[in-house]
Design an enzyme around this catalytic site. Sequence first.
Site, PDB file in Angstrom:
ATOM      1  CB  THR A  33      -3.677  14.964 -28.851  1.00  0.00           C
ATOM      2  OG1 THR A  33      -2.641  15.591 -28.879  1.00  0.00           O
ATOM      3  CG2 THR A  33      -4.938  15.753 -28.892  1.00  0.00           C
ATOM      4  CG  HIS A  48       3.982  15.024 -20.644  1.00  0.00           C
ATOM      5  ND1 HIS A  48       3.108  16.070 -21.275  1.00  0.00           N
ATOM      6  CD2 HIS A  48       5.126  15.243 -21.169  1.00  0.00           C
ATOM      7  CE1 HIS A  48       4.036  17.046 -22.032  1.00  0.00           C
ATOM      8  NE2 HIS A  48       5.156  16.371 -21.987  1.00  0.00           N
ATOM      9  NE  ARG A  51       4.858  18.034 -16.622  1.00  0.00           N
ATOM     10  CZ  ARG A  51       5.379  18.114 -17.925  1.00  0.00           C
ATOM     11  NH1 ARG A  51       6.432  18.327 -18.140  1.00  0.00           N
ATOM     12  NH2 ARG A  51       4.606  18.245 -18.764  1.00  0.00           N
TER      13      ARG A  51
END
Length: 110
Positions: A33, A48, A51
């Site tokens: 989001t 992120h 990862r």
Amino acid sequence: MAELIIGGARSGKSALAEVRARLSGLAVVYLATARAEDEEMARRVVHHRERRPLNWTCIQEPLQLAAALRGHTAADVCILVDCLTLWLTNLFFAGRAAARPKLASRSTVR
């Protein structure tokens, strides 16, 4: 099964959710989001992204989360939403932006 992982900013919520998704043994759909509207958020998004496993489906949906959930829900899919706080913030600011012209026009009428 549904899980809600809560905690402070940068407390490891996303990393924990990602571990739980990996351990589910299901295909993972990652509903992101966040909007990378400044340098700090852009760095966080990249972190992120790096990862996450390459086989996860990633969908960026800053506003229409319910529709995205409906469109990807299946018995063999683990949906990870990251993050509800950012989604609510996006909704808040989208609402303020939509209301702004109305407020401006009202304030000029006397």
